[in-house]
Design an enzyme around this catalytic site. Structure first.
Site, mmCIF file in Angstrom:
data_model
loop_
_atom_site.group_PDB
_atom_site.id
_atom_site.type_symbol
_atom_site.label_atom_id
_atom_site.label_comp_id
_atom_site.label_asym_id
_atom_site.label_seq_id
_atom_site.Cartn_x
_atom_site.Cartn_y
_atom_site.Cartn_z
ATOM 1 N N GLY A 16 -13.011 -38.459 84.585
ATOM 2 C CA GLY A 16 -12.032 -39.034 85.693
ATOM 3 C C GLY A 16 -12.643 -38.822 87.147
ATOM 4 C CG ASN B 82 -5.514 -32.943 77.941
ATOM 5 O OD1 ASN B 82 -5.512 -33.299 79.040
ATOM 6 N ND2 ASN B 82 -5.470 -34.376 77.354
ATOM 7 C CB ALA B 83 -1.290 -30.461 80.801
ATOM 8 C CG ASN C 163 -11.313 -42.753 83.755
ATOM 9 O OD1 ASN C 163 -10.643 -42.161 84.751
ATOM 10 N ND2 ASN C 163 -10.846 -43.303 82.832
ATOM 11 C CB CYS D 139 -3.781 -39.612 84.123
ATOM 12 S SG CYS D 139 -3.899 -37.655 83.747
ATOM 13 C CG ASN E 231 -4.951 -41.811 78.932
ATOM 14 O OD1 ASN E 231 -5.100 -40.794 78.177
ATOM 15 N ND2 ASN E 231 -5.226 -42.300 80.005
ATOM 16 C CB THR F 235 -9.792 -35.631 70.558
ATOM 17 O OG1 THR F 235 -8.912 -35.837 71.554
ATOM 18 C CG2 THR F 235 -9.645 -34.145 69.811
ATOM 19 N N GLY G 72 -4.984 -32.049 84.262
ATOM 20 C CA GLY G 72 -4.658 -32.403 85.633
ATOM 21 C C GLY G 72 -5.906 -33.105 86.490
#
Lengths: 258, 303
Positions: free
Chosen positions: B45, B68-69, B98, B129, B192, B266, B71
């Site tokens: 992204g 996941n985070a 993206n 997100c 997502n 993934t 960010g």
């Protein structure tokens, strides 16, 4: 890729379970394995993981050649390493590597290797490749018995000393030793460290106070190992968050914030 | 069987696309396979300016999945275009950008810049997100906001197709899909990640610095299949299925419920040649199962 050998190091049991895992060598001819260097790592994921655990595990390459195979050292600490310890010769494993950068090597420059626990792994080959250098010295801090590690093999090749921690006083004495020895390699010697984060912080701090810098190998949790997931970043003072897997795992101590 | 798929003006050699956030900027995977063999690539992204992302730890492993985070850490659209895009085989394999922004107008500005690049074949709008505090998933949870962002991007995208990526973290994903379609989206991609968390009973701490994160991996495939199936009933535009795809059979399952193509996410972390292997394995599985054309097989679920 298949498992060639899984060898227990030490007696195991209450002191912890330590192993050397040897995988088939992919062949040096025309591949990155022909020029791999100590400090690089591999991602290992046994097919027996199924879907849980899901991710591969990163390990420093301890040695890699036709004779030994691709070898990593590990200590059983969680579900992934417990499943690794159950591998048998012939089991199928997905392995990708060699990954990441490597420790510097400067023939003729006084070089201090600092290893904490299983962080000794990348130095096995480093000592072997630099055994001609009289200036090479390895200091190894550990808690389980010494035979849980390939220490004797390294001590036969270079000046190696081991310090076992069995109580808080031992730890203080080890930190004092680092405070005494590291400045001897500052500012121009080469200091290379691999081990737990508090150990690396101490090495970086002492080196900085003595006007030198050290190379630290980080062990952040990873998913992909190739710089795609951004799950393993460390804070680089100039470039912000950098992937440990792709831009490391070795960083100069004065360039990152631990 | 002819593996080619076409949607929204794009023609792909096969329906295997790599998912945003799981394939870096493409170049990271060049050593594991020929990028030119993939159906398409969706890159990490991109925002107008580089983003630092969240604090560590950012990932946690869960049974059959990962949280996941991250960010939306990224190098920014300009650096991607100038330094990474030229290395990709975009003339052979469509590169889909993206994009993420905090406001609808910023989405439009970013879309205009990216759509103007010859090497970018389409835009995927990230309104879903869960790991950023500004904008992020809120755009994807309110049909009016989703429509506003879609319109802003579509208005500035020129002839480049606009794909809107939907979140499953809503009560009615079909309503979100219709809103995006009515606002001009050329295609939809879903799902997502699912909002989730993991904690440590011993340390009494969350496993992510952000506390909550997005769940992905095989664990979410049933939710993804349900969402794709529902959305395919609700809209007329093509749908790209995403969620836990790790085998050729998974690919066929998503096409069976109506997807035109799929994104592999993934699984790229489980093994770095995962997407390339799916490209290899799909024709043989189609032959085994008697699948003779995508048009005949797509949406043929006997429900």
């Amino acid at each position: 890729m298949t498992v060639r050998r899984l060898t227990r190091l030490g007696a195991g049991g209450a002191q912890g379970d330590f192993f050397e895992l040897a995988l088939d060598f992919p062949g040096a001819e025309g591949s990155a394995w022909g020029k791999w260097r100590p400090g690089q790592f591999v991602m290992v994921r046994p097919e027996g993981f199924g879907m849980d655990p899901l991710m591969g595990r990163p390990f420093s390459i301890a040695r890699a050649d036709e004779e030994h195979g691709v070898c990593v050292l590990f200590q059983v600490v969680g579900r992934g390493t417990a499943k690794l310890a159950a591998l048998r010769p012939g089991d199928r494993v997905t392995m990708w590597g060699p990954l990441g950068n490597a420790f510097a090597a400067r023939p003729g420059v006084p070089t201090l290797l600092l290893a904490g626990g299983i962080g000794i792994a990348p130095f096995l080959e480093y000592v072997k490749r630099h055994s001609a250098s009289a200036d090479l010295r390895l200091i190894f801090g550990h808690r389980p018995p010494l035979d849980c590690y390939p220490f004797a093999e390294m001590a036969a090749l270079a000046a190696c000393e081991a310090h076992r921690e069995t109580c808080p006083d031992d730890l203080q004495a080890f930190i004092a030793l680092l405070g005494e020895v590291i400045p001897q390699y500052c500012p121009d010697g080469l200091i290379l460290a691999c081990g737990p984060l508090p150990f690396l912080r101490t090495v970086g701090r002492v080196a900085g106070e003595a006007g030198g810098r050290a190379q630290l190998s980080l062990e952040n949790r990873m998913a992909c190992g190739v710089g795609a997931c951004l799950g393993c970043v460390t804070e680089h003072k100039e470039h912000g968050p950098l992937s440990v897997c792709a831009r490391g795992p070795v960083f100069w101590s004065d360039e990152i914030s631990l | 069987m002819d593996m080619t798929v076409s949607f929204a003006g794009l023609t792909l050699d096969n329906p295997i696309i790599t998912a945003s956030g799981t394939f870096g900027y493409g170049v990271e995977y060049m050593r594991f396979g020929d990028l030119g063999r993939l159906g398409a690539m969706v890159v990490k992204g991109l925002s107008l300016e580089p983003r630092r992302g969240n604090l560590m730890p950012r990932i946690a492993e869960t049974p059959a999945g990962m949280l996941n985070a991250i960010g939306l850490q990224n190098i920014g659209a300009r650096e991607f275009v100038e330094k990474r895009l030229p290395a990709l085989p975009w003339a052979k394999t469509p590169v889909i950008a993206n994009l993420y922004a905090c406001e609808a107008e910023e989405f439009g500005e970013l879309a205009a810049y990216l759509a103007a690049q010859e090497g970018i074949a389409a835009l995927e709008v990230n309104i879903s997100c869960p790991n950023v505090s500004e904008g992020g998933i809120l755009f994807g949870q309110d049909p009016r906001l989703a429509a506003r962002v879609t319109e802003a991007v579509k208005r500035r995208a020129g002839s480049k197709p606009v794909i809107v990526k939907l979140t499953p973290n809503v009560t009615d994903i079909a309503a979100m899909a219709r809103a995006a379609q009515d606002a001009g989206a050329d295609a939809l991609s879903l799902i997502n990640t699912l909002s989730g968390m993991a904690v440590d009973a011993r340390t009494r701490r969350p496993r992510l610095a952000n506390v909550v994160g997005g769940l992905s991996g095989p664990a979410i495939k049933p939710v993804a299949l349900r969402c794709v199936w529902q959305v395919c009933q609700a809209v007329k535009i093509p749908v790209i299925g995403i969620g836990g795809i790790a085998s050729a059979e998974d690919v066929l399952e998503f096409i069976l419920v109506g997807a035109t193509a799929v994104q592999v996410g993934t699984a790229n972390f489980i093994r770095p040649d995962a997407a390339f292997r799916l490209v290899d394995e799909l024709p043989a599985l189609c032959a085994t199962l008697g699948v003779e054309s995508w048009d005949a097989y797509r949406g043929s679920l006997k429900a």
